[in-house]
Motif scaffolding. Sequence first.
Motif, short mmCIF file in Angstrom:
data_model
loop_
_atom_site.label_atom_id
_atom_site.label_comp_id
_atom_site.label_asym_id
_atom_site.label_seq_id
_atom_site.Cartn_x
_atom_site.Cartn_y
_atom_site.Cartn_z
N ALA A 1 36.96 75.72 8.82
CA ALA A 1 36.97 74.27 8.98
C ALA A 1 37.37 73.88 10.40
O ALA A 1 36.82 72.94 10.98
N TRP A 2 38.32 74.60 10.96
CA TRP A 2 38.76 74.33 12.33
C TRP A 2 37.63 74.57 13.32
O TRP A 2 37.36 73.74 14.19
N ALA A 3 36.95 75.70 13.19
CA ALA A 3 35.83 76.00 14.09
C ALA A 3 34.70 75.00 13.89
O ALA A 3 34.03 74.60 14.85
N GLY A 4 34.47 74.57 12.66
CA GLY A 4 33.40 73.61 12.39
C GLY A 4 33.67 72.25 12.98
O GLY A 4 32.73 71.47 13.21
N SER A 5 34.93 71.92 13.23
CA SER A 5 35.27 70.61 13.80
C SER A 5 35.36 70.67 15.33
O SER A 5 35.72 69.66 15.95
N ARG B 1 46.16 72.68 10.75
CA ARG B 1 45.59 72.38 9.43
C ARG B 1 44.98 70.98 9.42
O ARG B 1 43.87 70.76 8.94
N TYR B 2 45.70 70.01 9.96
CA TYR B 2 45.17 68.66 10.03
C TYR B 2 44.05 68.55 11.07
O TYR B 2 43.13 67.75 10.93
N ALA B 3 44.15 69.36 12.14
CA ALA B 3 43.12 69.32 13.17
C ALA B 3 41.76 69.72 12.61
O ALA B 3 40.72 69.29 13.11
N ALA B 4 41.76 70.55 11.56
CA ALA B 4 40.49 70.97 10.96
C ALA B 4 39.75 69.80 10.33
O ALA B 4 38.56 69.91 10.03
N LEU B 5 40.43 68.68 10.13
CA LEU B 5 39.79 67.51 9.52
C LEU B 5 39.31 66.50 10.56
O LEU B 5 38.77 65.45 10.20
#
Length: 591
Positions: free
Chosen positions: A307-311, A440-444
């Motif tokens: 998710a982090w890489a995708g954002s 963790r929040y950065a992934a959003l």
Amino acid sequence: MMRELQGLRASAAAWTVRGTGESRADWLQRLMVAAVVLLFPATCLLLDRSDSIGLLLLTVIGLGVWARNRLRAGCSRREWLYLASFVFFFLVCVLAFELGRQTDSGFHMLGRYLRLLLVLPAYLALRRYRPPGLLVWTGLGLGALALGVDAVWERISVAGFLRPNGDANLANVFGDLATVTTFAFAAGYVHLGSRLPRLGSKLAVLCVLAGLLACFLSGTRGAWLALPVLLVLFLVGRHLLHPRSVLIGAGSVAGLFVVLYLVPQTRVRERIENAVSQFRTYSEVQQGMQSLGDPPICMGEQKLLKAWAGSALPLSHQPVDWKVVYEDGLRRRALVRLGCQGRFGVLRLENPNDHRIRLKLPRAQAPGTGRVHTRWLVSGTAILKFGHGGGSVHSVKHARSYRALDMFANHQQGGGVTVTLPPHATFKVLPVEAVFGEYRYAALSHSSISERLTMWNEAWQLFRSHPLLGVGLGGYMATVQERVAQGKSPPLGAEYDHPHNEYLDALAGRGLLGFLTLLALLGVPAWLFVRGLRSPDPERVGAALAGVLVTAGFALFGLTETIFIHSVAMVWYVIMTAVFLVTMQAEGGAE
């Protein structure tokens, strides 16, 4: 067809002529009311401040009518119930502001909500100078047509992905109002057909298709979700419909959506796929948050890393190849020595091109001041930049084993780390989370779905802590920022001054009382319009059906948008519900 046009022209000319015994002032005011009704649906989103000008004209005229009647409105009980729903909504907003947290945002919101009180003079003006039904639906048809043309023009003329939004700079509101304009216009199909038997059906199809184009091209997913519900509600007038017309109409809507979905330039498919992808990412991040403990931790959970890489924000034309891998042997032991425990993955970035490429990996930044620090465990080759002028730049060259890299930047620049990969370079990173939610929040980040879901949760928490009157009108953002500073909430939840949900905004800012007045604001007009569906008169039942569709549309839009926080949407609701209520009633008012 020419005969119909001539008859229409004659009717318009007869209506604009000054009547016998009509004073010049009354005649001019009647024409001004007609101009507002005719032009408002098209201009409110396409001309700056036209919504406020329209409401101001109706207010001035209505106050004049009220003064001439010696401050007696002469309204029936049902009309007073309609007007009271607006007044009580505003009074609870004042109460929540006075007794709750007072902020600049709340003060500005209170100023916007003052427009709701203007429903009384606007309604008196419309009732005194009641516009004919044909004028009402002509205005709605022009509005649907103008918004459709504008949406197509914006899509063609603007390079890149920019959602059509008229002059309001609010793509969601543009799509929402285009939707209710189109359905309200379609509600008058029987009345239009009786006045224009041959021309009416052709014009109706053109305007409806244009309005639906505006809805779809705006990319407003909340309006798309509302479409099936509004279509079902539209069929409450089935006693006026021919089965063949129902089938053709429903098939046309579905066919138009399929065509726009398949044409890449419309971005309809992209918006849907993004929504699905963002919701999946949010779910994965929530699961990953539960699997990890308190900081400091190595954020090696596979779903979170993906998710982090995708954002990540790409800064080059060519994308970076990435995947999550698991180390073993010496590299794994190096990570263990650096403080990582258990089974964990690392993010592997690779540049397969002959030129360097750049991307920015996000980091959630909590409110505060001073310098910020972040730690990565890295190997391979890359240039890392954390912050700008006062930040730090680090070069990692052919590092076979992992090492800890501490980076510092000014607080306002701590929103991410820029990674530059030389040609054919490989780089591995495992971020170490020092404070809860740092990665963790950065992934959003960069996800409207994640933002909404996070804000909805925050709004619900605020309501639970202040159930009666909420935290105060407009106090959502300031209160959530405090929770972020305390480590209780993700920074993502404090991005806006409202939670993008009308119902949760009412619960968080105005509590149960605010929520009940919101239901009344939507429900009381809807109840009055539903009663009008019994009328055998096509003009009256068309206005009643239009009112049902408008109130239902605003109720549905409120699920994904704080619709009444926007002045243009609020004015639209005030003016058009008053127009439909006046049109629905017989001369002389309600029963």
